[in-house]
Design an enzyme around this catalytic site. Sequence first.
Site, PDB file in Angstrom:
ATOM      1  N   HIS A 128       0.081 -12.015   0.706  1.00 39.89           N
ATOM      2  CA  HIS A 128      -0.831 -11.023   0.106  1.00 39.89           C
ATOM      3  C   HIS A 128      -1.702 -11.606  -1.014  1.00 39.89           C
ATOM      4  O   HIS A 128      -2.784 -11.114  -1.293  1.00 39.89           O
ATOM      5  CB  HIS A 128      -0.027  -9.824  -0.403  1.00 39.89           C
ATOM      6  N   GLY A 152     -14.842   3.470  -7.347  1.00 39.45           N
ATOM      7  CA  GLY A 152     -13.863   4.321  -8.036  1.00 39.45           C
ATOM      8  C   GLY A 152     -12.438   3.814  -8.010  1.00 39.45           C
ATOM      9  O   GLY A 152     -11.543   4.449  -8.551  1.00 39.45           O
ATOM     10  N   ILE A 154     -15.529   7.625   8.500  1.00 35.16           N
ATOM     11  CA  ILE A 154     -14.856   6.680   9.417  1.00 35.16           C
ATOM     12  C   ILE A 154     -15.796   6.371  10.586  1.00 35.16           C
ATOM     13  O   ILE A 154     -16.006   5.213  10.960  1.00 35.16           O
ATOM     14  CB  ILE A 154     -13.513   7.274   9.905  1.00 35.16           C
ATOM     15  N   ASN A 159     -18.921   4.359   9.471  1.00 34.96           N
ATOM     16  CA  ASN A 159     -18.631   2.945   9.184  1.00 34.96           C
ATOM     17  C   ASN A 159     -18.438   2.120  10.459  1.00 34.96           C
ATOM     18  O   ASN A 159     -18.425   0.891  10.394  1.00 34.96           O
ATOM     19  CB  ASN A 159     -17.372   2.832   8.309  1.00 34.96           C
ATOM     20  N   PRO A 200     -15.243  -3.989   1.411  1.00 31.98           N
ATOM     21  CA  PRO A 200     -16.600  -4.334   1.834  1.00 31.98           C
ATOM     22  C   PRO A 200     -17.654  -3.372   1.294  1.00 31.98           C
ATOM     23  O   PRO A 200     -18.846  -3.680   1.353  1.00 31.98           O
ATOM     24  CB  PRO A 200     -16.522  -4.259   3.368  1.00 31.98           C
ATOM     25  N   LEU A 201     -17.183  -2.217   0.756  1.00 29.60           N
ATOM     26  CA  LEU A 201     -18.123  -1.267   0.140  1.00 29.60           C
ATOM     27  C   LEU A 201     -18.037  -1.352  -1.384  1.00 29.60           C
ATOM     28  O   LEU A 201     -18.610  -0.537  -2.099  1.00 29.60           O
ATOM     29  CB  LEU A 201     -17.793   0.162   0.598  1.00 29.60           C
ATOM     30  N   GLY A 202     -17.265  -2.321  -1.882  1.00 30.86           N
ATOM     31  CA  GLY A 202     -17.089  -2.454  -3.329  1.00 30.86           C
ATOM     32  C   GLY A 202     -16.033  -1.514  -3.883  1.00 30.86           C
ATOM     33  O   GLY A 202     -15.916  -1.354  -5.103  1.00 30.86           O
ATOM     34  N   TYR A 260       0.824  -1.212   0.000  1.00 30.65           N
ATOM     35  CA  TYR A 260       0.000   0.000   0.000  1.00 30.65           C
ATOM     36  C   TYR A 260       0.862   1.268   0.000  1.00 30.65           C
ATOM     37  O   TYR A 260       0.362   2.376  -0.122  1.00 30.65           O
ATOM     38  CB  TYR A 260      -0.942   0.036   1.215  1.00 30.65           C
TER      39      TYR A 260
HETATM   40  P1  A2P Z   1     -13.318   8.113   1.317  1.00 28.16           P
HETATM   41  O1  A2P Z   1     -11.954   7.661   1.721  1.00 28.16           O
HETATM   42  O2  A2P Z   1     -13.308   9.450   0.664  1.00 28.16           O
HETATM   43  O3  A2P Z   1     -14.309   8.023   2.456  1.00 28.16           O
HETATM   44  P2  A2P Z   1     -13.757  -0.039   0.247  1.00 28.16           P
HETATM   45  O4  A2P Z   1     -13.612   0.031   1.724  1.00 28.16           O
HETATM   46  O5  A2P Z   1     -14.823  -0.992  -0.206  1.00 28.16           O
HETATM   47  O6  A2P Z   1     -12.452  -0.281  -0.445  1.00 28.16           O
HETATM   48  O7  A2P Z   1     -14.267   1.388  -0.250  1.00 28.16           O
HETATM   49  C1  A2P Z   1     -13.488   2.545  -0.062  1.00 28.16           C
HETATM   50  C2  A2P Z   1     -14.090   3.683  -0.833  1.00 28.16           C
HETATM   51  O8  A2P Z   1     -15.398   3.970  -0.312  1.00 28.16           O
HETATM   52  C3  A2P Z   1     -13.298   4.955  -0.712  1.00 28.16           C
HETATM   53  O9  A2P Z   1     -13.368   5.615  -1.951  1.00 28.16           O
HETATM   54  C4  A2P Z   1     -14.016   5.739   0.369  1.00 28.16           C
HETATM   55  O10 A2P Z   1     -13.848   7.109   0.158  1.00 28.16           O
HETATM   56  C5  A2P Z   1     -15.450   5.321   0.161  1.00 28.16           C
HETATM   57  N1  A2P Z   1     -16.223   5.286   1.403  1.00 28.16           N
HETATM   58  C6  A2P Z   1     -15.799   4.900   2.626  1.00 28.16           C
HETATM   59  N2  A2P Z   1     -16.795   4.965   3.520  1.00 28.16           N
HETATM   60  C7  A2P Z   1     -17.871   5.398   2.851  1.00 28.16           C
HETATM   61  C8  A2P Z   1     -19.215   5.675   3.233  1.00 28.16           C
HETATM   62  N3  A2P Z   1     -19.624   5.523   4.487  1.00 28.16           N
HETATM   63  N4  A2P Z   1     -20.076   6.099   2.261  1.00 28.16           N
HETATM   64  C9  A2P Z   1     -19.649   6.270   0.981  1.00 28.16           C
HETATM   65  N5  A2P Z   1     -18.392   6.026   0.567  1.00 28.16           N
HETATM   66  C10 A2P Z   1     -17.525   5.595   1.489  1.00 28.16           C
END
Ligand code: A2P
Length: 311
Positions: A111, A209, A260, A263, A204-206, A49
Amino acid sequence: MAESFVLNTGARIPSVGLGTWQIEHEAVCSAIYAAVKAGYRHINTAVAYRNQKEVGVALKKLFEDGVVKREDLFITSKLWPGNHAPEDVQEDICSALEDLQLNYVDLYLIHGPIRIKKGSMFIPDNLIRTDIPATWGAMEKLYDSGKARAIGVSNFSCKKVEDLLAVARVPPAVNEVECHPVWQQAKLRKLCQSTGIHLSAYSPLGSPGSPGYCGPSVLSNPVVISVAEKLQKTPAQIALRWGLQMGQSVLPKSADETRIKENFDIFDWSIPEDLMAKFSGIKQVRLLKVEFVIHPQSGYNSLEDLWDGEV
Ligand code: A2P
């Protein structure tokens, strides 16, 4: 819902961990500080990372400021794909520990079933075949030494987990994989449950981007949205809470203090059974296929080959 899960080592892994992939160097310290203040006790990092040193600075500051003690945190790191040779594994963790300013990690993972030449950059021309049994033997030594209090794998299919279990003296404690409502890993979850391996969910949020991800959005999935509306929660909270109720730890990445906190606000409510049932109707798509690994030198001739049909 338990705020932690028990690993096959007897240790507990906190059920929500902060993912640090793609957090910019200058934002790492504030993100980790905000997360720990919000109640997170689990930080997921990796040398790949490229921000592990900054994670170490953040941890040092948290300890110095008396916000948290080392023994109350769960820190995961991962073996660099160029250090799979058994003689390089020990050096790899020593360098991770130096970056993190720690003398042990709670969990160290291979990894992925992906290897590159030692000292080379992570590009397709540098790929070589893995020798997981040999690498795992060196991982077991890290476990014996106490430098890694648990060892595991990441991005392993059912077949690769089974192949590893067939040769392991110390079974993997964790398999960290892509997992969310759009890629639920039903078969792998069943195998992990029956073999005592904890499944931990990255993206976990897909990973909205993120480079390399393509396919339907998790956060705008109609089931996720309708459950969120019914329970007056955000789609992100629903995706994460679904993960906890499925028995996996979740590793959402965010660099934003409000998200943060959002979540982590998933413990004092739950998704009722009738709404949980709706997730089984979601069309399944692996969002991170890792196509670049399909290369004559890696030994993977197709995605089917890399993921052993789970694609
Ligand atoms: P950001 O860092 O600006 O909050 P994953 O955990 O599935 O890899 O997803 C990470 C992405 O989801 C990041 O782009 C993060 O952006 C965004 N993200 C994190 N928490 C949220 C949330 N509660 N709602 C929408 N997007 C989120």
